[in-house]
Design a protein around this motif. Structure first.
Motif, PDB file in Angstrom:
ATOM      1  N   THR A   1     -24.770  -0.559  33.977  1.00  0.00           N
ATOM      2  CA  THR A   1     -24.620   0.610  33.104  1.00  0.00           C
ATOM      3  C   THR A   1     -25.977   1.235  32.797  1.00  0.00           C
ATOM      4  O   THR A   1     -26.139   2.457  32.844  1.00  0.00           O
ATOM      5  N   ALA A   2     -26.959   0.386  32.484  1.00  0.00           N
ATOM      6  CA  ALA A   2     -28.296   0.881  32.173  1.00  0.00           C
ATOM      7  C   ALA A   2     -28.885   1.651  33.353  1.00  0.00           C
ATOM      8  O   ALA A   2     -29.553   2.670  33.170  1.00  0.00           O
ATOM      9  N   SER A   3     -28.627   1.188  34.568  1.00  0.00           N
ATOM     10  CA  SER A   3     -29.136   1.864  35.760  1.00  0.00           C
ATOM     11  C   SER A   3     -28.531   3.262  35.892  1.00  0.00           C
ATOM     12  O   SER A   3     -29.229   4.227  36.212  1.00  0.00           O
ATOM     13  N   GLU A   4     -27.229   3.365  35.643  1.00  0.00           N
ATOM     14  CA  GLU A   4     -26.583   4.673  35.742  1.00  0.00           C
ATOM     15  C   GLU A   4     -27.132   5.641  34.695  1.00  0.00           C
ATOM     16  O   GLU A   4     -27.323   6.826  34.965  1.00  0.00           O
ATOM     17  N   VAL A   5     -27.376   5.125  33.496  1.00  0.00           N
ATOM     18  CA  VAL A   5     -27.956   5.963  32.441  1.00  0.00           C
ATOM     19  C   VAL A   5     -29.342   6.435  32.839  1.00  0.00           C
ATOM     20  O   VAL A   5     -29.697   7.613  32.665  1.00  0.00           O
TER      21      VAL A   5
ATOM     22  N   GLU B   1     -34.991 -20.787  30.352  1.00  0.00           N
ATOM     23  CA  GLU B   1     -34.836 -19.586  29.549  1.00  0.00           C
ATOM     24  C   GLU B   1     -36.008 -18.641  29.783  1.00  0.00           C
ATOM     25  O   GLU B   1     -37.011 -18.993  30.388  1.00  0.00           O
ATOM     26  N   LYS B   2     -35.836 -17.416  29.297  1.00  0.00           N
ATOM     27  CA  LYS B   2     -36.833 -16.382  29.494  1.00  0.00           C
ATOM     28  C   LYS B   2     -36.846 -15.472  28.266  1.00  0.00           C
ATOM     29  O   LYS B   2     -35.787 -15.185  27.688  1.00  0.00           O
ATOM     30  N   ILE B   3     -38.017 -15.039  27.836  1.00  0.00           N
ATOM     31  CA  ILE B   3     -38.115 -14.133  26.702  1.00  0.00           C
ATOM     32  C   ILE B   3     -38.104 -12.701  27.223  1.00  0.00           C
ATOM     33  O   ILE B   3     -38.930 -12.327  28.054  1.00  0.00           O
ATOM     34  N   LEU B   4     -37.145 -11.911  26.743  1.00  0.00           N
ATOM     35  CA  LEU B   4     -37.008 -10.531  27.175  1.00  0.00           C
ATOM     36  C   LEU B   4     -37.045  -9.600  25.977  1.00  0.00           C
ATOM     37  O   LEU B   4     -36.678  -9.964  24.866  1.00  0.00           O
ATOM     38  N   GLN B   5     -37.460  -8.373  26.222  1.00  0.00           N
ATOM     39  CA  GLN B   5     -37.515  -7.381  25.160  1.00  0.00           C
ATOM     40  C   GLN B   5     -37.326  -5.988  25.734  1.00  0.00           C
ATOM     41  O   GLN B   5     -37.810  -5.685  26.822  1.00  0.00           O
ATOM     42  N   GLY B   6     -36.582  -5.151  25.006  1.00  0.00           N
ATOM     43  CA  GLY B   6     -36.539  -3.725  25.340  1.00  0.00           C
ATOM     44  C   GLY B   6     -35.338  -3.233  26.087  1.00  0.00           C
ATOM     45  O   GLY B   6     -35.209  -2.031  26.316  1.00  0.00           O
ATOM     46  N   GLY B   7     -34.420  -4.081  26.506  1.00  0.00           N
ATOM     47  CA  GLY B   7     -33.266  -3.597  27.245  1.00  0.00           C
ATOM     48  C   GLY B   7     -32.293  -2.843  26.358  1.00  0.00           C
ATOM     49  O   GLY B   7     -32.152  -3.126  25.167  1.00  0.00           O
ATOM     50  N   TRP B   8     -31.615  -1.857  26.937  1.00  0.00           N
ATOM     51  CA  TRP B   8     -30.628  -1.096  26.179  1.00  0.00           C
ATOM     52  C   TRP B   8     -29.405  -1.937  25.862  1.00  0.00           C
ATOM     53  O   TRP B   8     -28.932  -2.711  26.699  1.00  0.00           O
TER      54      TRP B   8
ATOM     55  N   ASN C   1     -22.458   6.399  22.418  1.00  0.00           N
ATOM     56  CA  ASN C   1     -22.116   5.810  23.707  1.00  0.00           C
ATOM     57  C   ASN C   1     -23.240   6.162  24.657  1.00  0.00           C
ATOM     58  O   ASN C   1     -23.470   7.337  24.950  1.00  0.00           O
ATOM     59  N   ILE C   2     -23.965   5.167  25.119  1.00  0.00           N
ATOM     60  CA  ILE C   2     -25.203   5.431  25.857  1.00  0.00           C
ATOM     61  C   ILE C   2     -24.983   6.245  27.126  1.00  0.00           C
ATOM     62  O   ILE C   2     -25.796   7.093  27.488  1.00  0.00           O
ATOM     63  N   LYS C   3     -23.861   6.033  27.785  1.00  0.00           N
ATOM     64  CA  LYS C   3     -23.593   6.785  29.016  1.00  0.00           C
ATOM     65  C   LYS C   3     -23.230   8.240  28.703  1.00  0.00           C
ATOM     66  O   LYS C   3     -23.719   9.176  29.360  1.00  0.00           O
TER      67      LYS C   3
ATOM     68  N   LEU D   1     -32.252   6.846  23.229  1.00  0.00           N
ATOM     69  CA  LEU D   1     -32.632   5.942  24.307  1.00  0.00           C
ATOM     70  C   LEU D   1     -33.624   4.891  23.820  1.00  0.00           C
ATOM     71  O   LEU D   1     -33.688   3.788  24.355  1.00  0.00           O
ATOM     72  N   GLY D   2     -34.397   5.245  22.811  1.00  0.00           N
ATOM     73  CA  GLY D   2     -35.325   4.285  22.231  1.00  0.00           C
ATOM     74  C   GLY D   2     -34.692   3.463  21.131  1.00  0.00           C
ATOM     75  O   GLY D   2     -35.015   2.285  20.950  1.00  0.00           O
ATOM     76  N   ASN D   3     -33.744   4.064  20.423  1.00  0.00           N
ATOM     77  CA  ASN D   3     -33.127   3.381  19.285  1.00  0.00           C
ATOM     78  C   ASN D   3     -32.143   2.289  19.692  1.00  0.00           C
ATOM     79  O   ASN D   3     -31.755   1.463  18.861  1.00  0.00           O
ATOM     80  N   THR D   4     -31.694   2.289  20.943  1.00  0.00           N
ATOM     81  CA  THR D   4     -30.701   1.304  21.377  1.00  0.00           C
ATOM     82  C   THR D   4     -31.332   0.112  22.088  1.00  0.00           C
ATOM     83  O   THR D   4     -30.635  -0.701  22.683  1.00  0.00           O
ATOM     84  N   GLN D   5     -32.656   0.004  22.051  1.00  0.00           N
ATOM     85  CA  GLN D   5     -33.325  -1.110  22.709  1.00  0.00           C
ATOM     86  C   GLN D   5     -33.352  -2.348  21.817  1.00  0.00           C
ATOM     87  O   GLN D   5     -33.380  -2.240  20.596  1.00  0.00           O
ATOM     88  N   THR D   6     -33.340  -3.509  22.455  1.00  0.00           N
ATOM     89  CA  THR D   6     -33.360  -4.768  21.712  1.00  0.00           C
ATOM     90  C   THR D   6     -34.787  -5.188  21.388  1.00  0.00           C
ATOM     91  O   THR D   6     -35.753  -4.758  22.024  1.00  0.00           O
ATOM     92  N   LYS D   7     -34.885  -6.082  20.416  1.00  0.00           N
ATOM     93  CA  LYS D   7     -36.169  -6.717  20.121  1.00  0.00           C
ATOM     94  C   LYS D   7     -36.266  -7.967  20.989  1.00  0.00           C
ATOM     95  O   LYS D   7     -35.436  -8.176  21.880  1.00  0.00           O
TER      96      LYS D   7
END
Length: 501
Positions: A194-198, A175-182, A483-485, A154-160
């Motif tokens: 999908t992330a919500s279901e996980v 635009e917006k700077i985002l970090q940490g989403g799966w 597969n994250i789910k 769950l931590g390894n699949t997050q973005t920078k």
């Protein structure tokens, strides 16, 4: 089948208040492409050339759990022995229990059961016809690493950090700077639905089997002051999800899409979507309830975000635009129930009861299932009529899953080509929930048998979960944990097994 408790109302009341290969004997030479368990895209397993006749859980067995291997071939030995792989000493022997029917391939099936062997160590099984199995371990902590690895995914699949562009039609902000989403698929996209279901799956597992996730000191004593690692990862995801909520409307963007038209990928925000908004509302409300023990202020922030998302959906319903894409009933049910438990506001309860009047199948989707569990466990006033309906549906489904699994040649309903792995994992989620409601030895055994199946007691003698030391899926690691789910379902069933140690 023995139950700890027999009354339906009593149940509701309780809710409320190293795999070194040896000589494996005869082998079948196969080079079969196996279909993936993933939804999309379709990945393939590379099957080992040699498939042994003695199938064991290549990770191992717990000291206290039921221990069953599988013999498979044109004929079966009558007896088997378990041998200490270090000393060569026979430490257990028994009769092989034959299966009445053959496999689809025409093989006879038998079961060497050695549950009574509880001493930790490294062993292998041998039979007079088949030779010997792979080595396997028996230990109290044999699945600890597997459990930790699944959670850490769950931590390894997050973005920078990434710069995400908005459509000018959607937002005045370029635009917006985002970090940490799966990352939710192999293309690098980040789908909030999908992330919500996980998140819902992981949180439901945590709520039912909290002790399995607890931080422990060197002596094994739980440290209740420390935040469990799974909640650390879920909070990071909750932070990311809140960045996708529109500041003005309360609606939630559906995710981030990777654009590969250029040499350097660019990222674009998907449009605000009612399904994403309802998923967000349910997830934030549930996380608010769970996390308030550790950070009341952050929990309040999550609940407010969930309420704003709900109000956005109400506004859209009143507008009733012609091309409006409504959120499905099961997700709305989940959002209403989670908001009711977290806030105590009766308006949410009224919506939940209105949906329950349509008699939805509570085991049909994860959203409906988790909503039902929340409704049964809330401390606020509930309608006992609906509690009975939800409980009966849940337990009826669990009984069917258990009966069908016991009838299968590999003690599961798994097919020869692994095309229904997702279904098997989901069934184990249902069974893990049912075992929490009514502690049932049969349910626990079926769950363990499925874990053995995923770790080698299957037609191809492969691990469907990428683990070091296993005769596993292909070198690229396209297993359950990739597969994250499916990995979230895997965490759920593991939490039940870890709790029963």
């Amino acid at each position: 089948m023995k139950y700890r408790c027999v009354s339906l109302f009593l149940c509701i009341g309780l809710l409320i208040s190293g795999c070194a290969a040896g000589n494996n004997g005869q082998i079948n030479n196969e080079t079969t492409d196996v279909l993936s368990m993933n939804d999309t895209p379709d990945l393939s397993y590379e099957v080992p050339v040699s498939v042994p006749h003695i199938l064991i859980d290549q990770v191992g067995y717990t000291t206290s759990g039921k221990k069953t291997a599988i013999f498979r071939g044109n004929e079966l030995p009558n007896e088997f022995e378990v041998v200490d792989s270090q000393t060569g000493e026979v430490v257990y022997s028994g009769k092989v229990k034959p299966k009445e029917r053959e496999t689809e391939a025409g093989d006879l099936i038998g079961y060497p059961e050695f549950t009574e062997l509880t001493e930790e160590g490294s062993y292998y099984i041998r039979g007079s016809i088949f030779g010997r199995s792979y080595d396997f371990n028996i230990a109290d902590d044999v699945y600890d690493k597997v459990f930790t690895t699944a959670i850490d995914m769950l931590g390894n699949t997050q973005t920078k950090k990434i710069n995400v562009s908005f459509s000018r039609v959607q937002s005045e902000q370029p635009e917006k700077i985002l970090q940490g989403g799966w990352i939710t698929d192999v293309f690098g996209n980040q789908d909030l639905r999908t992330a919500s279901e996980v998140m819902m799956t992981a949180m439901a597992a945590y709520e039912l089997y909290t002790h399995s996730f607890a931080v422990k000191d060197e002596t094994g004593v739980e440290d209740t002051t420390q935040i469990p690692q799974i909640l650390v990862y879920l909070k990071q995801q909750a932070d990311w999800m809140q960045l996708l909520q529109d500041d003005k409307s309360g609606g939630v963007y559906a995710g981030i899409v990777v654009k590969n038209n250029k040499s350097v990928p660019t990222y674009e925000m998907e449009a605000v979507d009612e399904t994403a908004t309802a998923s967000f509302a349910a997830t934030m409300a549930k996380f608010s309830y769970i996390y308030k023990k550790y950070d009341q202020q952050y929990a309040s922030q999550c609940l407010k975000a969930a309420d704003r998302a709900w109000k956005y959906i109400n506004k859209q319903q009143r507008a009733a635009e012609e091309n409006r894409q409504e959120a499905s009933e099961d997700i709305m049910f989940s959002a209403a129930v989670e908001l009711y438990r977290a806030s105590g506001w009766n308006s949410y309860h009224l919506i939940a009861k209105k949906i329950m009047e349509t008699n939805p199948d509570v085991t049909d989707t994860p959203w409906a299932t988790y909503a039902s569990v929340t409704y049964l466990t809330t401390r606020h006033a509930v309608d006992r009529k609906y509690c009975e309906i939800l409980m009966k549906q849940l337990m009826s489904c669990a009984e069917d899953i258990s009966d069908n699994a016991r009838a299968g040649a590999y003690l599961t309903e798994g097919d020869a080509e692994f095309t229904n792995t997702k279904e098997l994992l989901w069934n184990m989620v249902i069974l893990s929930i049912a075992d929490y409601v009514i502690t049932n030895h049969e349910y626990a055994t079926v769950i363990e048998n499925h874990l053995h199946y995923f770790f080698g007691c299957n037609p191809k003698a492969v691990c469907l979960v990428q683990e070091d030391g296993c005769d596993s899926v292909n070198e690229n690691g396209t297993g359950i944990q990739d597969n994250i789910k499916l990995n979230a379902y895997h965490i759920f069933m593991l939490s039940q097994i870890m709790n029963d140690r």
